[in-house]
Scaffold this active site. Sequence first.
Site, PDB file in Angstrom:
ATOM      1  CE  LYS A  20       0.279 -15.674  -6.347  1.00 21.51           C
ATOM      2  NZ  LYS A  20      -1.120 -15.366  -6.149  1.00 21.51           N
ATOM      3  CE  LYS A  22      -6.319  -8.629  -5.876  1.00 18.18           C
ATOM      4  NZ  LYS A  22      -6.206 -10.159  -5.892  1.00 18.18           N
ATOM      5  CE  LYS A  75      -0.297  -8.129  -1.997  1.00 13.56           C
ATOM      6  NZ  LYS A  75       0.137  -9.345  -2.535  1.00 13.56           N
TER       7      LYS A  75
HETATM    8  P1  ATP Z   1      -2.646 -11.644  -6.171  1.00 14.42           P
HETATM    9  O1  ATP Z   1      -2.187 -10.110  -6.833  1.00 14.42           O
HETATM   10  O2  ATP Z   1      -3.138 -12.469  -7.116  1.00 14.42           O
HETATM   11  O3  ATP Z   1      -3.550 -11.317  -4.736  1.00 14.42           O
HETATM   12  P2  ATP Z   1      -0.494 -12.215  -4.155  1.00 14.42           P
HETATM   13  O4  ATP Z   1       0.909 -12.056  -4.764  1.00 14.42           O
HETATM   14  O5  ATP Z   1      -1.019 -11.039  -3.388  1.00 14.42           O
HETATM   15  O6  ATP Z   1      -1.308 -12.330  -5.451  1.00 14.42           O
HETATM   16  P3  ATP Z   1      -1.898 -14.572  -2.984  1.00 14.42           P
HETATM   17  O7  ATP Z   1      -2.082 -15.659  -3.577  1.00 14.42           O
HETATM   18  O8  ATP Z   1      -2.924 -13.394  -2.543  1.00 14.42           O
HETATM   19  O9  ATP Z   1      -0.507 -13.765  -3.677  1.00 14.42           O
HETATM   20  O10 ATP Z   1      -1.071 -14.581  -1.293  1.00 14.42           O
HETATM   21  C1  ATP Z   1      -0.442 -15.926  -1.085  1.00 14.42           C
HETATM   22  C2  ATP Z   1       0.568 -15.917   0.328  1.00 14.42           C
HETATM   23  O11 ATP Z   1       1.460 -14.876  -0.057  1.00 14.42           O
HETATM   24  C3  ATP Z   1      -0.344 -15.225   1.114  1.00 14.42           C
HETATM   25  O12 ATP Z   1       0.208 -15.848   2.609  1.00 14.42           O
HETATM   26  C4  ATP Z   1       0.098 -13.637   1.223  1.00 14.42           C
HETATM   27  O13 ATP Z   1      -0.046 -13.185   2.659  1.00 14.42           O
HETATM   28  C5  ATP Z   1       1.536 -13.696   0.818  1.00 14.42           C
HETATM   29  N1  ATP Z   1       2.119 -12.525   0.191  1.00 14.42           N
HETATM   30  C6  ATP Z   1       1.552 -12.086  -0.927  1.00 14.42           C
HETATM   31  N2  ATP Z   1       2.258 -10.886  -1.119  1.00 14.42           N
HETATM   32  C7  ATP Z   1       3.377 -11.032  -0.455  1.00 14.42           C
HETATM   33  C8  ATP Z   1       4.285 -10.062   0.021  1.00 14.42           C
HETATM   34  N3  ATP Z   1       4.353  -8.846  -1.135  1.00 14.42           N
HETATM   35  N4  ATP Z   1       5.158 -10.112   0.919  1.00 14.42           N
HETATM   36  C9  ATP Z   1       4.972 -11.057   1.819  1.00 14.42           C
HETATM   37  N5  ATP Z   1       3.950 -12.071   1.645  1.00 14.42           N
HETATM   38  C10 ATP Z   1       3.177 -11.985   0.576  1.00 14.42           C
HETATM   39 MG    MG Z   2      -3.186 -11.405  -2.891  1.00 14.25          MG
END
Ligand code: ATP
Ligand code: MG
Length: 329
Positions: A196, A111, A193
């Site tokens: 969001k 990031k 990965k």
């Molecule tokens: P950001 O990009 O803002 O970090 P994010 O999609 O990574 O968003 P988080 O809020 O960081 O979401 O993570 C929330 C939960 O979702 C955590 O338990 C994380 O391990 C899980 N998670 C995030 N992305 C994935 C993915 N691509 N596949 C499976 N689990 C995920």
């Molecule tokens: Mg994340």
Amino acid sequence: MSVIFSGIQPSGTLTLGNYLGALKHFVDLQEDNHCYFCIVDEHAITVPQDRLKLRDNIRSLAALYLAVGIDPSKSTLFIQSEVPAHTQLGWMLQCVSYIGELERMTQFKDKSQGGKEGVSSGLLTYPPLMASDILLYQTEVVPVGDDQKQHLELTRNLAERFNNKFNDIFTVPEVSIPKAGARIMSLQQPTNKMSKSDDNQKAFISMLDDEKTIRKKIKSAVTDSEGIVEYDPQNKPGISNLLTIYSVCSGRSIDELVEAYEGKGYGDFKTDAGEAVVGVLSPIQTRYYELLESEELDQILDQGAAQANRSAEKTLKKAKKAMGLGRVH
Ligand code: ATP
Ligand code: MG
């Protein structure tokens, strides 16, 4: 019966990755465990956020937790910034963590790729705050996606370091990563990965995308030119990712799917995978829109904050005493 903690950032609408890697499993866990589910808004501000959008995302995330089946009579659902102990213990744990170990975190490296000048220091000190989230509740198990493994390892190290240096206060938590769906990949760059906060809308399926959009996004997912449905994440990351998604959404094993689509090419496969995703997300969306309009949502969050504050304060008090902060009383 274990104490379980998990947090999700209100940094955008949840993706299918968040659902399959995290949320989906929470619903089963709440049956036999004491679960804390937290909307970690203080983590979200480690990167710039629009004030009004953040507010909306917080409520939206709360409604989504409930829409997937989190039951407030079984679990504690709350907003991180409504429990001040998180930042208080977070600071104390920052003072226990080393700059070197924080700089080694892959998420920080990813990031902050644009250079360190424009990156908030919160992005670097995010892991001790995350450790605080977890340790305040004497958490035994943390169910997360595979991307959080490194942060969890740091949380364990910080807990052990604190326990050895000051007093044996914190439970050292175990991490639990689901076997299937632990890492859903981007639909456009299947070696990254699904996230969001991705700028490319086509890279992720939002849990609130309408049926047409879901179908379209799966159709335009990046695959390869071979036309053979096979599970090979190394050489065929795109199709392997769709196989994982299809499998978890339909309950059919990957082997079964590979067999079913032998000699059929990607067209049919993608159409059916899209249907499977729609089948999972559309009932959740119906409940979500009902909840968002209801007064119930704020009542549940008030009650959650009160419960979380009670537990968190107990641990915070012990930690302050162990470090010698404030006065004894
Ligand atoms: P950001 O990009 O803002 O970090 P994010 O999609 O990574 O968003 P988080 O809020 O960081 O979401 O993570 C929330 C939960 O979702 C955590 O338990 C994380 O391990 C899980 N998670 C995030 N992305 C994935 C993915 N691509 N596949 C499976 N689990 C995920
Ligand atoms: Mg994340």
